[in-house]
Write a protein that holds these residues in place. Structure first.
Motif, PDB file in Angstrom:
ATOM      1  N   HIS A  89       1.121  -1.245   0.162  1.00 31.55           N
ATOM      2  CA  HIS A  89      -0.338  -0.180   0.144  1.00 31.55           C
ATOM      3  C   HIS A  89       1.429   1.170   0.138  1.00 31.55           C
ATOM      4  CE1 HIS A  89       0.485  -0.193   3.935  1.00 31.55           C
ATOM      5  NE2 HIS A  89       0.636   1.293   4.330  1.00 31.55           N
ATOM      6  N   PHE A  90       0.134   1.963  -0.082  1.00 35.45           N
ATOM      7  CA  PHE A  90       0.728   3.396  -0.142  1.00 35.45           C
ATOM      8  C   PHE A  90       0.008   4.204   1.042  1.00 35.45           C
ATOM      9  CE2 PHE A  90       2.010   2.858  -4.314  1.00 35.45           C
ATOM     10  CZ  PHE A  90       3.467   3.146  -4.385  1.00 35.45           C
ATOM     11  N   ASP A  91       0.547   5.167   1.908  1.00 38.59           N
ATOM     12  CA  ASP A  91      -0.267   6.107   3.004  1.00 38.59           C
ATOM     13  C   ASP A  91       0.002   7.397   1.922  1.00 38.59           C
ATOM     14  OD1 ASP A  91      -0.031   4.378   5.007  1.00 38.59           O
ATOM     15  OD2 ASP A  91       1.774   4.591   6.075  1.00 38.59           O
ATOM     16  N   ILE A  92      -1.487   8.381   1.855  1.00 36.21           N
ATOM     17  CA  ILE A  92      -0.849   8.851   0.939  1.00 36.21           C
ATOM     18  C   ILE A  92      -2.111  10.331   1.902  1.00 36.21           C
ATOM     19  CG2 ILE A  92      -1.081   7.791  -1.011  1.00 36.21           C
ATOM     20  CD1 ILE A  92      -4.199   9.109  -1.133  1.00 36.21           C
ATOM     21  N   CYS A  93      -1.406  11.640   1.587  1.00 33.81           N
ATOM     22  CA  CYS A  93      -2.397  12.810   2.589  1.00 33.81           C
ATOM     23  C   CYS A  93      -3.434  13.241   1.684  1.00 33.81           C
ATOM     24  CB  CYS A  93      -0.916  13.696   2.064  1.00 33.81           C
ATOM     25  SG  CYS A  93      -1.248  14.328   0.267  1.00 33.81           S
ATOM     26  N   LYS A  94      -4.322  14.064   2.398  1.00 35.17           N
ATOM     27  CA  LYS A  94      -5.805  14.205   1.631  1.00 35.17           C
ATOM     28  C   LYS A  94      -5.681  14.861   0.904  1.00 35.17           C
ATOM     29  CE  LYS A  94      -7.192  16.394   5.302  1.00 35.17           C
ATOM     30  NZ  LYS A  94      -7.690  17.317   6.336  1.00 35.17           N
ATOM     31  N   ALA A  95      -4.972  15.780   0.376  1.00 35.78           N
ATOM     32  CA  ALA A  95      -4.706  16.057  -1.041  1.00 35.78           C
ATOM     33  C   ALA A  95      -4.574  15.342  -2.037  1.00 35.78           C
ATOM     34  CB  ALA A  95      -3.981  17.309  -1.324  1.00 35.78           C
ATOM     35  N   LYS A  96      -3.695  13.990  -1.800  1.00 33.17           N
ATOM     36  CA  LYS A  96      -3.521  12.854  -2.744  1.00 33.17           C
ATOM     37  C   LYS A  96      -5.279  12.135  -3.130  1.00 33.17           C
ATOM     38  CE  LYS A  96       0.938  14.120  -4.270  1.00 33.17           C
ATOM     39  NZ  LYS A  96       0.655  14.009  -5.704  1.00 33.17           N
ATOM     40  N   ARG A  97      -5.632  11.862  -2.101  1.00 31.03           N
ATOM     41  CA  ARG A  97      -6.725  10.934  -1.568  1.00 31.03           C
ATOM     42  C   ARG A  97      -7.635  11.486  -2.600  1.00 31.03           C
ATOM     43  NH1 ARG A  97     -12.014  10.922   1.010  1.00 31.03           N
ATOM     44  NH2 ARG A  97     -12.258   9.010   1.457  1.00 31.03           N
ATOM     45  N   THR A  98      -8.154  12.579  -1.994  1.00 28.50           N
ATOM     46  CA  THR A  98      -8.875  13.755  -3.108  1.00 28.50           C
ATOM     47  C   THR A  98      -8.528  13.263  -4.847  1.00 28.50           C
ATOM     48  OG1 THR A  98      -9.028  15.450  -1.658  1.00 28.50           O
ATOM     49  CG2 THR A  98      -9.497  16.102  -4.205  1.00 28.50           C
ATOM     50  N   LEU A  99      -7.425  13.575  -4.922  1.00 27.42           N
ATOM     51  CA  LEU A  99      -6.776  12.840  -6.511  1.00 27.42           C
ATOM     52  C   LEU A  99      -6.811  11.417  -7.119  1.00 27.42           C
ATOM     53  CD1 LEU A  99      -3.284  14.909  -6.448  1.00 27.42           C
ATOM     54  CD2 LEU A  99      -5.732  16.098  -8.049  1.00 27.42           C
ATOM     55  N   ALA A 150      -9.207   9.861  -9.495  1.00 23.97           N
ATOM     56  CA  ALA A 150      -9.006   9.101 -10.490  1.00 23.97           C
ATOM     57  C   ALA A 150      -9.674   7.656 -10.835  1.00 23.97           C
ATOM     58  CB  ALA A 150      -7.395   9.139 -10.517  1.00 23.97           C
ATOM     59  N   GLY A 151     -10.618   8.223  -9.274  1.00 27.79           N
ATOM     60  CA  GLY A 151     -11.687   6.636 -10.112  1.00 27.79           C
ATOM     61  C   GLY A 151     -10.810   5.651  -8.494  1.00 27.79           C
ATOM     62  N   ALA A 152     -10.675   5.858  -8.182  1.00 33.07           N
ATOM     63  CA  ALA A 152     -10.325   5.218  -5.916  1.00 33.07           C
ATOM     64  C   ALA A 152     -11.802   5.223  -5.251  1.00 33.07           C
ATOM     65  CB  ALA A 152      -8.933   6.029  -5.692  1.00 33.07           C
ATOM     66  N   ILE A 153     -12.035   4.117  -5.394  1.00 34.09           N
ATOM     67  CA  ILE A 153     -12.649   3.231  -4.428  1.00 34.09           C
ATOM     68  C   ILE A 153     -12.983   3.988  -2.648  1.00 34.09           C
ATOM     69  CG2 ILE A 153     -14.477   2.734  -3.363  1.00 34.09           C
ATOM     70  CD1 ILE A 153     -13.978   0.903  -6.261  1.00 34.09           C
ATOM     71  N   GLU A 154     -13.606   5.077  -2.065  1.00 33.52           N
ATOM     72  CA  GLU A 154     -13.328   5.423  -0.985  1.00 33.52           C
ATOM     73  C   GLU A 154     -14.304   4.672   0.125  1.00 33.52           C
ATOM     74  OE1 GLU A 154     -14.478   9.386   0.358  1.00 33.52           O
ATOM     75  OE2 GLU A 154     -16.033   9.552  -1.213  1.00 33.52           O
ATOM     76  N   VAL A 155     -13.787   4.156   0.721  1.00 30.41           N
ATOM     77  CA  VAL A 155     -14.113   2.802   1.806  1.00 30.41           C
ATOM     78  C   VAL A 155     -14.585   2.751   3.159  1.00 30.41           C
ATOM     79  CG1 VAL A 155     -13.609   0.764   0.157  1.00 30.41           C
ATOM     80  CG2 VAL A 155     -12.075   1.634   1.783  1.00 30.41           C
ATOM     81  N   ASP A 156     -14.855   2.195   4.223  1.00 30.76           N
ATOM     82  CA  ASP A 156     -14.262   2.309   5.336  1.00 30.76           C
ATOM     83  C   ASP A 156     -13.375   1.329   5.503  1.00 30.76           C
ATOM     84  OD1 ASP A 156     -16.073   0.272   5.334  1.00 30.76           O
ATOM     85  OD2 ASP A 156     -17.809   1.252   6.145  1.00 30.76           O
ATOM     86  N   ARG A 157     -13.599   1.425   7.182  1.00 27.42           N
ATOM     87  CA  ARG A 157     -12.435   0.567   7.704  1.00 27.42           C
ATOM     88  C   ARG A 157     -12.859  -1.077   7.183  1.00 27.42           C
ATOM     89  NH1 ARG A 157      -9.117   1.297  11.599  1.00 27.42           N
ATOM     90  NH2 ARG A 157      -7.733  -0.501  12.792  1.00 27.42           N
TER      91      ARG A 157
END
Length: 106
Positions: free
Chosen positions: A49-59, A63-70
């Motif tokens: 995995h990557f740990d990414i900041c909130k700005a990269k999360r938004t990008l 770009a098509g990533a799916i937001e998921v809960d824990r």
């Protein structure tokens, strides 16, 4: 196949980080390249995995990533772990990605 991001909640200094993972190492690396995450931040231990900041999360979401809960994140990790044990090519790709560091492997 998909890329997933969880909710930002892990503090690193002033930044709040989240996890980005995928159903395959190839998808994960393509998304990292797409959103401009340096490959030296790839974390192959336990679960790639990557740990990414909130700005990269938004990008990533744009770009098509799916937001998921824990819970959904844990499910995605379990699916990937089964794939990793069953697919020698996937294992080799993780090893290759961890050795490449910040060089794109296209």
């Amino acid at each position: 196949m998909s890329v997933y991001v969880d909710n930002p909640q892990h503090r690193v200094g002033r930044m709040v980080m989240c996890h980005m993972l995928a159903d395959s190492i190839a998808e994960l690396m393509v998304m990292a390249d797409t959103i401009g995450v340096d490959r030296k931040w790839f974390q192959p231990q336990r679960h790639p995995h990557f740990d990414i900041c909130k700005a990269k999360r938004t990008l990533a979401i744009k770009a098509g990533a799916i937001e998921v809960d824990r819970r959904a994140l844990v499910d995605a990790k379990r699916r990937y772990r089964r794939k990793w044990f069953a697919d020698l090519d996937e294992r080799a790709a993780v090893i290759a990605a961890s050795q490449i560091g910040d060089r794109p492997c296209r």
